[in-house]
Motif scaffolding. Structure first.
Motif, PDB file in Angstrom:
ATOM      1  N   ASP A 113      -8.391   7.277  -2.393  1.00 44.20           N
ATOM      2  CA  ASP A 113      -8.869   6.421  -1.402  1.00 44.20           C
ATOM      3  C   ASP A 113      -9.181   5.056  -2.229  1.00 44.20           C
ATOM      4  N   ALA A 114      -9.886   5.318  -3.417  1.00 40.87           N
ATOM      5  CA  ALA A 114     -10.259   3.981  -4.190  1.00 40.87           C
ATOM      6  C   ALA A 114      -8.942   3.336  -4.747  1.00 40.87           C
ATOM      7  N   LEU A 115      -8.052   3.991  -4.992  1.00 39.43           N
ATOM      8  CA  LEU A 115      -6.520   3.629  -5.321  1.00 39.43           C
ATOM      9  C   LEU A 115      -5.913   2.952  -4.408  1.00 39.43           C
ATOM     10  N   MET A 116      -6.160   3.290  -2.949  1.00 41.73           N
ATOM     11  CA  MET A 116      -5.637   2.624  -1.907  1.00 41.73           C
ATOM     12  C   MET A 116      -6.096   1.204  -1.597  1.00 41.73           C
ATOM     13  N   VAL A 117      -7.389   1.323  -1.949  1.00 37.15           N
ATOM     14  CA  VAL A 117      -8.334   0.028  -1.712  1.00 37.15           C
ATOM     15  C   VAL A 117      -7.746  -1.214  -2.797  1.00 37.15           C
ATOM     16  N   ALA A 118      -7.417  -0.566  -3.700  1.00 40.17           N
ATOM     17  CA  ALA A 118      -6.976  -1.570  -4.979  1.00 40.17           C
ATOM     18  C   ALA A 118      -5.486  -1.921  -4.556  1.00 40.17           C
ATOM     19  N   LEU A 119      -4.666  -0.900  -4.209  1.00 41.11           N
ATOM     20  CA  LEU A 119      -3.232  -1.193  -3.833  1.00 41.11           C
ATOM     21  C   LEU A 119      -2.938  -2.321  -2.690  1.00 41.11           C
ATOM     22  N   LEU A 120      -3.966  -1.893  -1.730  1.00 38.94           N
ATOM     23  CA  LEU A 120      -4.026  -2.993  -0.381  1.00 38.94           C
ATOM     24  C   LEU A 120      -4.406  -4.129  -0.836  1.00 38.94           C
ATOM     25  N   PHE A 121      -5.522  -4.393  -1.696  1.00 39.40           N
ATOM     26  CA  PHE A 121      -6.014  -5.669  -2.054  1.00 39.40           C
ATOM     27  C   PHE A 121      -4.789  -6.529  -2.851  1.00 39.40           C
ATOM     28  N   SER A 122      -4.172  -5.587  -3.744  1.00 39.11           N
ATOM     29  CA  SER A 122      -3.233  -6.569  -4.526  1.00 39.11           C
ATOM     30  C   SER A 122      -2.284  -7.008  -3.610  1.00 39.11           C
ATOM     31  N   GLY A 123      -1.581  -6.247  -2.467  1.00 35.79           N
ATOM     32  CA  GLY A 123      -0.681  -6.578  -1.923  1.00 35.79           C
ATOM     33  C   GLY A 123      -1.029  -7.807  -0.761  1.00 35.79           C
ATOM     34  N   ILE A 124      -2.341  -7.734  -0.442  1.00 39.24           N
ATOM     35  CA  ILE A 124      -2.858  -8.938   0.409  1.00 39.24           C
ATOM     36  C   ILE A 124      -2.826 -10.044  -0.384  1.00 39.24           C
ATOM     37  N   GLY A 125      -3.256  -9.978  -1.542  1.00 42.68           N
ATOM     38  CA  GLY A 125      -3.330 -11.168  -2.515  1.00 42.68           C
ATOM     39  C   GLY A 125      -2.040 -11.937  -2.595  1.00 42.68           C
ATOM     40  N   ALA A 126      -0.832 -10.882  -2.796  1.00 41.10           N
ATOM     41  CA  ALA A 126       0.467 -11.412  -3.150  1.00 41.10           C
ATOM     42  C   ALA A 126       0.941 -12.316  -1.881  1.00 41.10           C
ATOM     43  N   ALA A 127       0.546 -11.451  -0.733  1.00 39.95           N
ATOM     44  CA  ALA A 127       1.296 -12.033   0.505  1.00 39.95           C
ATOM     45  C   ALA A 127       0.469 -13.429   0.789  1.00 39.95           C
ATOM     46  N   SER A 128      -0.689 -13.477   0.603  1.00 42.99           N
ATOM     47  CA  SER A 128      -1.563 -14.644   0.820  1.00 42.99           C
ATOM     48  C   SER A 128      -1.236 -15.590  -0.042  1.00 42.99           C
ATOM     49  N   ALA A 129      -0.717 -15.416  -1.321  1.00 42.92           N
ATOM     50  CA  ALA A 129      -0.506 -16.595  -2.129  1.00 42.92           C
ATOM     51  C   ALA A 129       0.565 -17.266  -1.740  1.00 42.92           C
ATOM     52  N   VAL A 130       1.802 -16.355  -1.414  1.00 45.03           N
ATOM     53  CA  VAL A 130       2.992 -16.971  -0.910  1.00 45.03           C
ATOM     54  C   VAL A 130       2.584 -17.521   0.524  1.00 45.03           C
ATOM     55  N   GLY A 131       1.716 -17.167   1.472  1.00 47.66           N
ATOM     56  CA  GLY A 131       1.500 -17.800   2.441  1.00 47.66           C
ATOM     57  C   GLY A 131       0.824 -19.075   2.513  1.00 47.66           C
ATOM     58  N   VAL A 132      -0.165 -19.229   1.330  1.00 50.89           N
ATOM     59  CA  VAL A 132      -0.539 -20.657   1.015  1.00 50.89           C
ATOM     60  C   VAL A 132       0.619 -21.550   0.686  1.00 50.89           C
ATOM     61  N   LEU A 133       1.570 -21.081  -0.101  1.00 49.93           N
ATOM     62  CA  LEU A 133       2.363 -21.968  -0.705  1.00 49.93           C
ATOM     63  C   LEU A 133       3.328 -22.476   0.563  1.00 49.93           C
ATOM     64  N   GLY A 134       3.467 -21.315   1.481  1.00 53.78           N
ATOM     65  CA  GLY A 134       4.144 -21.851   2.749  1.00 53.78           C
ATOM     66  C   GLY A 134       3.653 -22.704   3.746  1.00 53.78           C
TER      67      GLY A 134
END
Length: 183
Positions: A113-134
């Protein structure tokens, strides 16, 4: 001292045993599934005028924005699909282990469960960074903003990121639940 260590293990082992834990697992599953579906259905095509020469009229070209064109969005999708699959499996395992006989399974689920939190946060961060550039572009490297052209595509990505964030919060509450219930 020995009993104190056992207490921490017992707290960690109770992740998701309660009804609220099962509700959070179902919620995490639904939210990460919805985020994945929103991503894979995300595409938009626009006709964009391209001026080749000043003396000629612009040429209208169809240009598409699709989720798989960006590796960060692909990573975001994989993190959500992985978390969704894990939520389904952990829901079944948690329901099957309701009596709590398998302490090792409960500890494993707590750690995952803790690993899923970290995994999801990393994916959200990656997509958000690209979104800010877009959305804003980057004038330093001459990257133009694209959300002014592909508004529907960008809004759908924002919705998916929001769903994923809520799913990650559900997993975070699953990690915090045994700590809250023992306090």
């Amino acid at each position: 001292m020995e009993g104190h260590h056992h207490g921490k293990t017992e707290v960690a082992a109770r992740s998701g045993d309660s009804k609220s834990g099962l509700v959070l697992r179902v919620l995490a599953l639904i939210l990460t599934l919805a985020a994945s579906i929103v991503v894979v259905t995300n595409k938009q095509t626009k006709v964009v005028p391209l001026k080749v020469f000043d003396s000629l009229p612009p040429v209208n070209l169809p240009v598409s924005a699709k989720w798989h064109y960006l590796s960060a969005v692909l990573y975001f999708l994989v993190t959500n699909a992985t978390s969704c699959g894990y939520a389904a499996v952990s829901l079944l395992l948690t329901a099957a282990n309701r009596d709590g006989k398998s302490k090792h399974l409960r500890i494993l689920i707590f750690v995952l469960d803790a690993l899923m939190v970290a995994l999801l946060f990393s994916g959200i961060g990656a997509a958000s960074a690209v979104g800010v550039l877009g959305y804003h572009g980057n004038s330093h490297v001459q990257w133009k903003k694209v959300c002014n052209v592909f508004g529907k595509f960008c809004h759908q990505m924002v919705a998916s990121i929001g769903l994923s964030l809520l799913g990650s919060v559900a997993f975070l509450f699953l990690v915090m639940l045994p700590l809250i219930s023992s306090a």
